[in-house]
Design a protein around this motif. Structure first.
Motif, PDB file in Angstrom:
ATOM      1  N   PHE A 375      89.689  -7.595  -5.554  1.00 50.38           N
ATOM      2  CA  PHE A 375      90.932  -8.307  -5.814  1.00 50.38           C
ATOM      3  C   PHE A 375      92.031  -7.378  -6.331  1.00 50.38           C
ATOM      4  O   PHE A 375      93.189  -7.517  -5.956  1.00 50.38           O
ATOM      5  N   TYR A 376      91.685  -6.465  -7.212  1.00 51.93           N
ATOM      6  CA  TYR A 376      92.685  -5.777  -8.026  1.00 51.93           C
ATOM      7  C   TYR A 376      92.886  -4.300  -7.691  1.00 51.93           C
ATOM      8  O   TYR A 376      93.531  -3.585  -8.439  1.00 51.93           O
ATOM      9  N   ARG A 377      92.345  -3.839  -6.580  1.00 54.11           N
ATOM     10  CA  ARG A 377      92.557  -2.452  -6.151  1.00 54.11           C
ATOM     11  C   ARG A 377      92.533  -2.378  -4.631  1.00 54.11           C
ATOM     12  O   ARG A 377      92.028  -3.297  -3.957  1.00 54.11           O
ATOM     13  N   ASN A 378      93.045  -1.298  -4.081  1.00 58.68           N
ATOM     14  CA  ASN A 378      93.177  -1.176  -2.623  1.00 58.68           C
ATOM     15  C   ASN A 378      91.905  -0.634  -1.977  1.00 58.68           C
ATOM     16  O   ASN A 378      91.907   0.409  -1.318  1.00 58.68           O
ATOM     17  N   GLN A 379      90.824  -1.375  -2.151  1.00 62.16           N
ATOM     18  CA  GLN A 379      89.559  -0.884  -1.616  1.00 62.16           C
ATOM     19  C   GLN A 379      88.693  -2.033  -1.116  1.00 62.16           C
ATOM     20  O   GLN A 379      88.712  -3.136  -1.661  1.00 62.16           O
ATOM     21  N   PHE A 380      87.957  -1.742  -0.038  1.00 58.79           N
ATOM     22  CA  PHE A 380      86.925  -2.666   0.430  1.00 58.79           C
ATOM     23  C   PHE A 380      85.678  -1.857   0.751  1.00 58.79           C
ATOM     24  O   PHE A 380      85.736  -0.649   1.014  1.00 58.79           O
ATOM     25  N   THR A 386      71.427  -4.907   5.268  1.00 56.01           N
ATOM     26  CA  THR A 386      70.524  -4.696   4.128  1.00 56.01           C
ATOM     27  C   THR A 386      71.291  -4.251   2.881  1.00 56.01           C
ATOM     28  O   THR A 386      70.697  -3.846   1.888  1.00 56.01           O
ATOM     29  N   LEU A 387      72.623  -4.312   2.983  1.00 59.06           N
ATOM     30  CA  LEU A 387      73.542  -3.864   1.927  1.00 59.06           C
ATOM     31  C   LEU A 387      73.473  -2.362   1.694  1.00 59.06           C
ATOM     32  O   LEU A 387      73.759  -1.876   0.600  1.00 59.06           O
ATOM     33  N   LYS A 388      73.117  -1.613   2.730  1.00 61.01           N
ATOM     34  CA  LYS A 388      73.204  -0.165   2.655  1.00 61.01           C
ATOM     35  C   LYS A 388      74.640   0.237   2.951  1.00 61.01           C
ATOM     36  O   LYS A 388      75.207  -0.136   3.972  1.00 61.01           O
ATOM     37  N   LEU A 389      75.234   1.019   2.056  1.00 67.70           N
ATOM     38  CA  LEU A 389      76.640   1.391   2.180  1.00 67.70           C
ATOM     39  C   LEU A 389      76.898   2.178   3.459  1.00 67.70           C
ATOM     40  O   LEU A 389      76.211   3.156   3.761  1.00 67.70           O
ATOM     41  N   LEU A 390      77.899   1.748   4.215  1.00 67.60           N
ATOM     42  CA  LEU A 390      78.352   2.483   5.391  1.00 67.60           C
ATOM     43  C   LEU A 390      79.561   3.350   5.047  1.00 67.60           C
ATOM     44  O   LEU A 390      79.611   4.516   5.385  1.00 67.60           O
ATOM     45  N   TYR A 391      80.549   2.749   4.378  1.00 68.69           N
ATOM     46  CA  TYR A 391      81.687   3.536   3.884  1.00 68.69           C
ATOM     47  C   TYR A 391      82.533   2.664   2.959  1.00 68.69           C
ATOM     48  O   TYR A 391      82.382   1.445   2.908  1.00 68.69           O
ATOM     49  N   ARG A 392      83.418   3.328   2.227  1.00 68.95           N
ATOM     50  CA  ARG A 392      84.390   2.650   1.376  1.00 68.95           C
ATOM     51  C   ARG A 392      85.761   2.825   2.017  1.00 68.95           C
ATOM     52  O   ARG A 392      86.225   3.953   2.200  1.00 68.95           O
ATOM     53  N   GLY A 393      86.382   1.716   2.373  1.00 68.35           N
ATOM     54  CA  GLY A 393      87.689   1.773   3.011  1.00 68.35           C
ATOM     55  C   GLY A 393      88.809   1.456   2.041  1.00 68.35           C
ATOM     56  O   GLY A 393      88.578   0.907   0.960  1.00 68.35           O
ATOM     57  N   LYS A 394      90.014   1.812   2.442  1.00 71.37           N
ATOM     58  CA  LYS A 394      91.184   1.536   1.614  1.00 71.37           C
ATOM     59  C   LYS A 394      92.174   0.668   2.373  1.00 71.37           C
ATOM     60  O   LYS A 394      92.399   0.858   3.568  1.00 71.37           O
ATOM     61  N   THR A 395      92.760  -0.290   1.655  1.00 72.31           N
ATOM     62  CA  THR A 395      93.844  -1.064   2.233  1.00 72.31           C
ATOM     63  C   THR A 395      95.123  -0.246   2.126  1.00 72.31           C
ATOM     64  O   THR A 395      95.168   0.785   1.456  1.00 72.31           O
ATOM     65  N   ILE A 396      96.188  -0.685   2.789  1.00 71.20           N
ATOM     66  CA  ILE A 396      97.407   0.119   2.848  1.00 71.20           C
ATOM     67  C   ILE A 396      98.211   0.086   1.561  1.00 71.20           C
ATOM     68  O   ILE A 396      99.124   0.895   1.381  1.00 71.20           O
ATOM     69  N   ASP A 397      97.887  -0.831   0.647  1.00 74.12           N
ATOM     70  CA  ASP A 397      98.549  -0.820  -0.653  1.00 74.12           C
ATOM     71  C   ASP A 397      98.171   0.449  -1.410  1.00 74.12           C
ATOM     72  O   ASP A 397      97.124   1.047  -1.169  1.00 74.12           O
ATOM     73  N   ALA A 449     113.068 -12.335   2.373  1.00 72.36           N
ATOM     74  CA  ALA A 449     113.253 -13.719   2.815  1.00 72.36           C
ATOM     75  C   ALA A 449     112.025 -14.188   3.580  1.00 72.36           C
ATOM     76  O   ALA A 449     111.547 -15.319   3.385  1.00 72.36           O
ATOM     77  N   MET A 450     111.474 -13.317   4.443  1.00 68.27           N
ATOM     78  CA  MET A 450     110.277 -13.677   5.198  1.00 68.27           C
ATOM     79  C   MET A 450     109.073 -13.771   4.275  1.00 68.27           C
ATOM     80  O   MET A 450     108.187 -14.612   4.481  1.00 68.27           O
ATOM     81  N   TRP A 451     109.021 -12.922   3.260  1.00 65.81           N
ATOM     82  CA  TRP A 451     107.909 -12.936   2.311  1.00 65.81           C
ATOM     83  C   TRP A 451     107.798 -14.288   1.609  1.00 65.81           C
ATOM     84  O   TRP A 451     106.721 -14.733   1.255  1.00 65.81           O
ATOM     85  N   LYS A 452     108.936 -14.953   1.404  1.00 65.17           N
ATOM     86  CA  LYS A 452     108.937 -16.261   0.746  1.00 65.17           C
ATOM     87  C   LYS A 452     108.508 -17.378   1.694  1.00 65.17           C
ATOM     88  O   LYS A 452     108.100 -18.449   1.251  1.00 65.17           O
ATOM     89  N   LYS A 453     108.579 -17.124   2.992  1.00 60.35           N
ATOM     90  CA  LYS A 453     108.275 -18.156   3.981  1.00 60.35           C
ATOM     91  C   LYS A 453     106.842 -18.101   4.494  1.00 60.35           C
ATOM     92  O   LYS A 453     106.357 -19.077   5.069  1.00 60.35           O
ATOM     93  N   ALA A 454     106.180 -16.962   4.307  1.00 63.78           N
ATOM     94  CA  ALA A 454     104.873 -16.787   4.947  1.00 63.78           C
ATOM     95  C   ALA A 454     103.931 -15.953   4.095  1.00 63.78           C
ATOM     96  O   ALA A 454     104.355 -15.217   3.205  1.00 63.78           O
ATOM     97  N   THR A 455     102.654 -16.098   4.379  1.00 63.53           N
ATOM     98  CA  THR A 455     101.599 -15.290   3.766  1.00 63.53           C
ATOM     99  C   THR A 455     101.291 -14.135   4.709  1.00 63.53           C
ATOM    100  O   THR A 455     101.156 -14.322   5.920  1.00 63.53           O
ATOM    101  N   VAL A 456     101.180 -12.936   4.167  1.00 68.05           N
ATOM    102  CA  VAL A 456     100.915 -11.753   4.990  1.00 68.05           C
ATOM    103  C   VAL A 456      99.419 -11.482   5.046  1.00 68.05           C
ATOM    104  O   VAL A 456      98.732 -11.495   4.020  1.00 68.05           O
ATOM    105  N   VAL A 457      98.917 -11.230   6.233  1.00 68.09           N
ATOM    106  CA  VAL A 457      97.514 -10.860   6.436  1.00 68.09           C
ATOM    107  C   VAL A 457      97.474  -9.516   7.156  1.00 68.09           C
ATOM    108  O   VAL A 457      98.024  -9.363   8.252  1.00 68.09           O
ATOM    109  N   ASP A 458      96.853  -8.537   6.519  1.00 72.88           N
ATOM    110  CA  ASP A 458      96.688  -7.213   7.113  1.00 72.88           C
ATOM    111  C   ASP A 458      95.345  -7.144   7.844  1.00 72.88           C
ATOM    112  O   ASP A 458      94.347  -7.691   7.366  1.00 72.88           O
ATOM    113  N   ILE A 459      95.325  -6.452   8.977  1.00 72.88           N
ATOM    114  CA  ILE A 459      94.136  -6.411   9.824  1.00 72.88           C
ATOM    115  C   ILE A 459      93.632  -4.972   9.924  1.00 72.88           C
ATOM    116  O   ILE A 459      94.403  -4.046  10.194  1.00 72.88           O
ATOM    117  N   TYR A 460      92.325  -4.800   9.717  1.00 73.56           N
ATOM    118  CA  TYR A 460      91.691  -3.481   9.736  1.00 73.56           C
ATOM    119  C   TYR A 460      90.542  -3.474  10.738  1.00 73.56           C
ATOM    120  O   TYR A 460      89.904  -4.501  10.976  1.00 73.56           O
TER     121      TYR A 460
END
Length: 517
Positions: A375-380, A386-397, A449-460
């Motif tokens: 929630f609070y940082r630019n990472q996924f 099996t929950l074995k880590l493949l990689y740690r990605g970063k969002t554009i924020d 103005a657009m930010w107030k009208k819509a929710t932004v969804v980023d795609i990775y």
């Protein structure tokens, strides 16, 4: 000869005047609508990563060239500069329309009513008249011979050298734009400076349905069926078809209901469904053919806060470590008997290990990937089944460290937020190779103005670990999306009391298709 020179002089003066009018008007238009100009550059597949530098440079260059063209002594330099700038614009259009993964809007400035083909013709015409003016100046010099007069001192090129120079400039301009395209595209995907790309046609809103409740959430799907749960009526499931018509209403029957339920969630992975409440903790499993559920986990100390279905006998969970009280991830396996496999290495502590590691989690059967988004940082986090880590990605924020403050309550022993936290990534969903993340932060060069009208969804792209593009999900009045899910090319959104349906163009999102205006 004097008549010929007079005609050529008129041509030179006319061409210079046309260029001065074009560049002055263009520069003034860009300055008056500078925010819009930067926003348009930010959407360009060639220039996105360099929007800040280019937005100022183009205006400055247009003004400088206009000044050079107005001074006879340096007019040839101004014409060569005009030629280069128009060739750059022409190369830009050719690459945009033929080689780019998507084609942005062609609007802006003096050419706002032209499409890309008309832009190209306009630019080529100005390139041609620049060549005519340059060669006219050189011919005037040649016609005046080597008498050392003023014209010769001003224009020291002959026709052959001038033609070669124009050819070299054209090659260098096309090479420069090509290199800029490759460099910008790489930076936008891998080292994005928080500039979003909104590709026209990537998502289209199709239907809207008033579902009479704002407490709903997506519980699962099967082919074209959408199953929706209700936080206020946790054992009731609504079924909708792809046209948002409610087709069925189901009431889940539990083997036992004498638990002190506090946070019941239903997860549907046909042909099975699961009822979970990690605060008890208990897990039920049933078949959607009769909607009757039996207990598969009960009377143990495996409390958990989130759960997602991996397969018919495996559930991924998030819980608190019994000693450190930090959030951890793990799996419940029910194949033979209950097996619990916690993993403490996936979630990375920054502040307290609990609030700072909060987030959303999803699993996609097609990609066989588990994704956890903070929630609070630019990472996924991307892991396998099996929950074995493949990689740690970063969002554009650019928020790399959780910006939260924690207060410890001595009277109760609880930890709480000392101030309202800044949420970076809110909702999320995964579908195949695509990860959709609802960002709560406005990017560079975006319309407020657009930010107030819509929710932004980023795609990775979770296979490549790169940012692809962004889409808008429109608000209902001032209410933003509170949940969304993706089924194939269909995106469904819950906004307040409404259910919205969008069609996604995955070719555009993945950058596989070239389109026109």
């Amino acid at each position: 000869m004097k008549s010929s020179q007079h005609i050529k002089t008129i041509i030179i003066e006319t061409v210079c005047l046309l260029y001065i009018l074009l560049f002055v008007y263009a520069a003034v238009s860009k300055l008056m609508g500078f925010d819009n100009f930067q926003a348009q550059l930010g959407q360009s597949p060639l220039l996105s990563a360099y929007t800040g530098f280019i937005s100022y440079s183009v205006i400055l260059i247009e003004i400088i060239i206009s000044v050079l063209l107005s001074i006879p002594r340096v007019r040839l330099i101004g014409l060569f500069s005009s030629f280069c700038l128009m060739v750059l614009f022409t190369a830009y259009i050719i690459i945009i329309t033929n080689y780019s993964s998507y084609v942005p809007c062609s609007c802006g400035g003096i050419l706002e009513n032209m499409d890309w083909n008309e832009h190209l013709i306009f630019n080529i015409c100005f390139v041609v008249i620049a060549v005519i003016a340059i060669l006219s100046i050189i011919n005037i010099k040649n016609e005046n011979g080597s008498s050392g007069n003023k014209i010769k001192s001003k224009y020291a090129l002959d026709t052959k050298r001038g033609t070669i120079l124009l050819g070299v400039m054209t090659f260098l301009c096309f090479t420069f734009i090509t290199g800029l395209y490759i460099s910008s595209d790489n930076l936008m995907h891998n080292e994005n400076p928080f500039i979003r790309r909104f590709i026209q046609g990537a998502s289209i809103k199709m239907e809207e349905k008033d579902v009479k409740s704002s407490s709903l959430y997506f519980a699962g799907s099967e082919n074209s069926k959408i199953f929706i749960g209700d936080n206020l009526a946790p054992l009731h499931i609504l079924e909708y078809d792809s046209l948002l018509r409610q087709t069925q209403h189901y009431k889940i029957q539990l083997e036992r209901e004498d638990f002190p339920f506090r946070s019941v969630q239903v997860r549907i992975a046909p042909p099975y469904f699961y009822v979970t409440d990690g605060t008890v903790p208990v897990i039920f499993k049933g078949n959607i053919s009769d909607w009757k559920a039996s207990i598969i986990m009960d009377n143990n100390s495996f409390y958990f806060s989130k759960a997602v279905i991996i397969d018919s006998s495996t559930i991924a969970f998030r819980a608190r470590h019994q000693i450190t009280l930090d959030n951890i991830l793990g799996t419940f396996n029910f194949r033979d008997s209950l097996t619990v496999k916690p993993t403490t290495s996936l979630l990375e502590k920054q502040i307290d290990g609990f609030f700072d590691t909060d987030g959303t989690m999803h699993y996609d059967k097609e990609a066989k990937k588990f994704v956890y988004t903070y929630f609070y940082r630019n990472q996924f986090i991307v892991a396998d089944n099996t929950l074995k880590l493949l990689y740690r990605g970063k969002t554009i924020d650019t928020t790399t460290h959780a910006n939260i403050k924690i207060a410890f309550m001595k009277s109760t022993g609880e930890r709480k937020f000392a101030s309202t936290p800044k949420v970076v990534n809110n909702l999320s969903a995964i579908s195949g190779n695509l990860l959709f993340i609802n960002s709560n932060l406005i990017g560079r060069y975006e319309s407020r103005a657009m930010w107030k009208k819509a929710t932004v969804v980023d795609i990775y792209d979770v296979n490549k670990g790169i940012y692809l593009s962004s889409i808008y999900l429109y608000n209902v009045e001032k209410l933003r999306a509170n949940d969304f899910t993706i089924i194939g090319s269909n995106l469904y959104v819950l906004v307040g009391n409404y259910l919205h349906h969008y069609i996604l163009n995955r070719n555009l999102i993945n950058g596989n298709k070239i389109t026109g205006r």
